[in-house]
Design an enzyme around this catalytic site. Structure first.
Site, PDB file in Angstrom:
ATOM      1  CB  SER A   1      -8.182  -1.498   4.768  1.00 49.90           C
ATOM      2  OG  SER A   1      -8.629  -2.782   4.434  1.00 49.90           O
TER       3      SER A   1
ATOM      4  CD  GLU B   1      -5.273   0.655   2.512  1.00 51.46           C
ATOM      5  OE1 GLU B   1      -5.155  -0.376   3.177  1.00 51.46           O
ATOM      6  OE2 GLU B   1      -6.006   0.732   1.531  1.00 51.46           O
TER       7      GLU B   1
ATOM      8  NE  ARG C   1      -4.100  -1.846   0.432  1.00 50.53           N
ATOM      9  CZ  ARG C   1      -4.060  -3.169   0.173  1.00 50.53           C
ATOM     10  NH1 ARG C   1      -3.022  -3.710  -0.411  1.00 50.53           N
ATOM     11  NH2 ARG C   1      -5.097  -3.936   0.462  1.00 50.53           N
TER      12      ARG C   1
HETATM   13  N1  EPU Z   1     -10.810 -10.566  11.337  1.00 52.86           N
HETATM   14  C1  EPU Z   1     -11.255 -10.538  12.633  1.00 52.86           C
HETATM   15  N2  EPU Z   1     -12.480 -10.006  12.903  1.00 52.86           N
HETATM   16  C2  EPU Z   1     -13.279  -9.518  11.909  1.00 52.86           C
HETATM   17  C3  EPU Z   1     -12.832  -9.544  10.573  1.00 52.86           C
HETATM   18  C4  EPU Z   1     -11.573 -10.065  10.314  1.00 52.86           C
HETATM   19  O1  EPU Z   1     -10.568 -10.989  13.552  1.00 52.86           O
HETATM   20  O2  EPU Z   1     -14.376  -9.057  12.216  1.00 52.86           O
HETATM   21  C5  EPU Z   1      -9.491 -11.161  11.033  1.00 52.86           C
HETATM   22  C6  EPU Z   1      -9.656 -12.592  10.598  1.00 52.86           C
HETATM   23  O3  EPU Z   1      -8.634 -13.345  11.190  1.00 52.86           O
HETATM   24  C7  EPU Z   1      -9.418 -12.530   9.104  1.00 52.86           C
HETATM   25  C8  EPU Z   1      -8.407 -11.410   9.046  1.00 52.86           C
HETATM   26  O4  EPU Z   1      -8.854 -10.479  10.005  1.00 52.86           O
HETATM   27  O5  EPU Z   1      -8.916 -13.706   8.605  1.00 52.86           O
HETATM   28  C9  EPU Z   1      -8.242 -10.781   7.695  1.00 52.86           C
HETATM   29  O6  EPU Z   1      -9.474 -10.277   7.207  1.00 52.86           O
HETATM   30  P1  EPU Z   1      -9.675 -10.034   5.632  1.00 52.86           P
HETATM   31  O7  EPU Z   1      -9.427 -11.281   4.870  1.00 52.86           O
HETATM   32  O8  EPU Z   1     -10.966  -9.338   5.454  1.00 52.86           O
HETATM   33  O9  EPU Z   1      -8.480  -9.100   5.209  1.00 52.86           O
HETATM   34  P2  EPU Z   1      -7.833  -7.802   5.850  1.00 52.86           P
HETATM   35  O10 EPU Z   1      -6.417  -8.155   6.205  1.00 52.86           O
HETATM   36  O11 EPU Z   1      -8.664  -7.218   6.916  1.00 52.86           O
HETATM   37  C10 EPU Z   1      -6.839  -7.000   3.568  1.00 52.86           C
HETATM   38  C11 EPU Z   1      -6.775  -5.701   2.813  1.00 52.86           C
HETATM   39  C12 EPU Z   1      -8.089  -5.449   2.071  1.00 52.86           C
HETATM   40  C13 EPU Z   1      -8.332  -6.607   1.116  1.00 52.86           C
HETATM   41  C14 EPU Z   1      -8.352  -7.921   1.919  1.00 52.86           C
HETATM   42  C15 EPU Z   1      -8.410  -9.119   1.002  1.00 52.86           C
HETATM   43  C16 EPU Z   1      -5.227  -4.287   4.031  1.00 52.86           C
HETATM   44  C17 EPU Z   1      -5.069  -3.102   4.930  1.00 52.86           C
HETATM   45  N3  EPU Z   1      -6.477  -4.607   3.706  1.00 52.86           N
HETATM   46  O12 EPU Z   1      -7.832  -6.831   4.590  1.00 52.86           O
HETATM   47  O13 EPU Z   1      -7.932  -4.275   1.309  1.00 52.86           O
HETATM   48  O14 EPU Z   1      -9.546  -6.445   0.426  1.00 52.86           O
HETATM   49  O15 EPU Z   1      -7.137  -8.053   2.688  1.00 52.86           O
HETATM   50  O16 EPU Z   1      -7.196  -9.249   0.358  1.00 52.86           O
HETATM   51  O17 EPU Z   1      -4.240  -4.873   3.610  1.00 52.86           O
HETATM   52  C18 EPU Z   1      -8.205  -1.920   1.325  1.00 52.86           C
HETATM   53  O18 EPU Z   1      -6.976  -1.862   1.271  1.00 52.86           O
HETATM   54  O19 EPU Z   1      -8.933  -0.898   1.356  1.00 52.86           O
HETATM   55  C19 EPU Z   1      -8.826  -3.229   1.427  1.00 52.86           C
HETATM   56  C20 EPU Z   1     -10.142  -3.397   1.601  1.00 52.86           C
END
Ligand code: EPU
Length: 284
Positions: free
Chosen positions: A184, A279, A112
């Site tokens: 995010s 971000e 990012r």
């Molecule tokens: N989780 C929780 N509680 C929740 C939701 C999630 O504990 O209520 C934990 C779970 O362990 C889950 C983990 O968070 O496995 C990761 O969640 P998710 O797969 O939704 O991914 P993220 O790391 O939160 C990142 C990107 C997103 C992208 C997704 C999918 C960043 C900052 N964000 O989110 O990007 O869509 O992975 O690849 O890297 C963005 O940058 O705006 C964005 C939406």
């Protein structure tokens, strides 16, 4: 895209690109270079390429914003980042008015992040971006539930990947047209070995992704652990399905969002001794 105006007024000129063409620049047997104007809606470009079975952008389906933001933010989702497919990006230097073409390497991409958020911040306006895509797509189904949801769509290929990604995104990310948000709000923190191991001892169920000697821990999990999922104060809040997304329920100012973000940063720091970095780009 991904901007938060933190003051009530912005004393300056805001330009919004209306360069909205998509064209094939050149192609060979295996690859195709697609040039998109900086004002093209990102997801319209993804749909256009998927429709033609060009591979590379399908995992980045449904990300809000325009093409011109992608070299700045190195947008990413479901195991793919723009740095994997961006060939070059054309921009105008604000001070001189001169055109410059940045190669992928020139953009100094990181998670990012790019040179345009650091050394060259605020110095260029993007006019178009060229993406190098594949005519024989190699699918990336490695992230989370993608492989499982992909199986639901019998057409297979990039079209099915797009459908799976859209389904997963819609199940947890709020629609920006209905509920204001910037995806995010924070980057996932990348922890060194020592801090990671000590946290893991305390929280054996802590999810993480390993890369080399570093560990990426979902900020969503940390915010969730702080009991902030679904938290609301006035017209701002932490999204109930994905705590990494801050939402504006309507009429809230940038300052209110910033205050909420600072509160979250402080709580996560107090509990985990981990610093969260936004971000989103703040404009004062
Ligand atoms: N989780 C929780 N509680 C929740 C939701 C999630 O504990 O209520 C934990 C779970 O362990 C889950 C983990 O968070 O496995 C990761 O969640 P998710 O797969 O939704 O991914 P993220 O790391 O939160 C990142 C990107 C997103 C992208 C997704 C999918 C960043 C900052 N964000 O989110 O990007 O869509 O992975 O690849 O890297 C963005 O940058 O705006 C964005 C939406």
């Amino acid at each position: 895209s991904n901007l938060l105006f933190v003051n009530d007024y912005y004393n300056g000129l805001i330009l919004h690109s209306r360069m909205e063409t998509i064209e094939v620049l050149n192609e060979d047997e295996n690859t195709v270079c697609v040039k998109a104007g900086s004002g093209v809606e990102w997801d319209d470009l993804v749909a256009w390429t998927v429709e033609r079975n060009y591979g590379g952008l399908e995992n980045l389906s449904l990300i809000p914003g325009q093409v011109g933001a992608t070299p700045v933010q190195n947008i990413g989702a479901y195991g793919v980042e723009v740095k994997d497919v961006l060939y070059n990006a054309e921009a105008i230097e604000l001070l001189s008015g001169e055109k410059r073409v940045f190669s992928n390497k020139d953009c100094e991409f990181a998670y990012r992040d790019s040179v345009f958020k650091n050394r060259l911040r605020g110095k260029y306006i993007f006019t178009s971006v060229v993406f190098k895509l594949s005519k024989f797509p190699v699918l990336n189904l490695s992230y989370g539930r993608v492989a499982e949801v992909y199986k639901k769509y019998p057409e297979g290929g990039v079209k099915a990947v797009r459908k799976a990604v859209i389904e997963i995104r819609e199940s947890k990310l709020p629609d920006t047209k209905k509920l204001g948000n910037a995806g995010s709000f924070f980057k996932n923190p990348v922890l060194g070995e020592e801090l990671f191991r000590s946290l893991q001892k305390q929280y054996p169920a802590m999810p993480y992704y390993e890369s080399g000697d570093q560990y990426k821990v979902p900020a969503a999990w940390m915010i969730d652990q702080c009991g902030l999922k679904g938290f609301r104060k006035g017209n701002v809040g932490v999204h109930v399905d994905q705590p990494l997304v801050l939402v504006n329920f309507g009429g809230a100012s940038g300052k209110e969002i910033l205050e909420l973000a600072n509160m979250i940063i402080a709580k996560v720091k107090a509990r985990f001794n981990v610093e969260l970095y936004p971000e989103v780009n703040f404009i004062a």
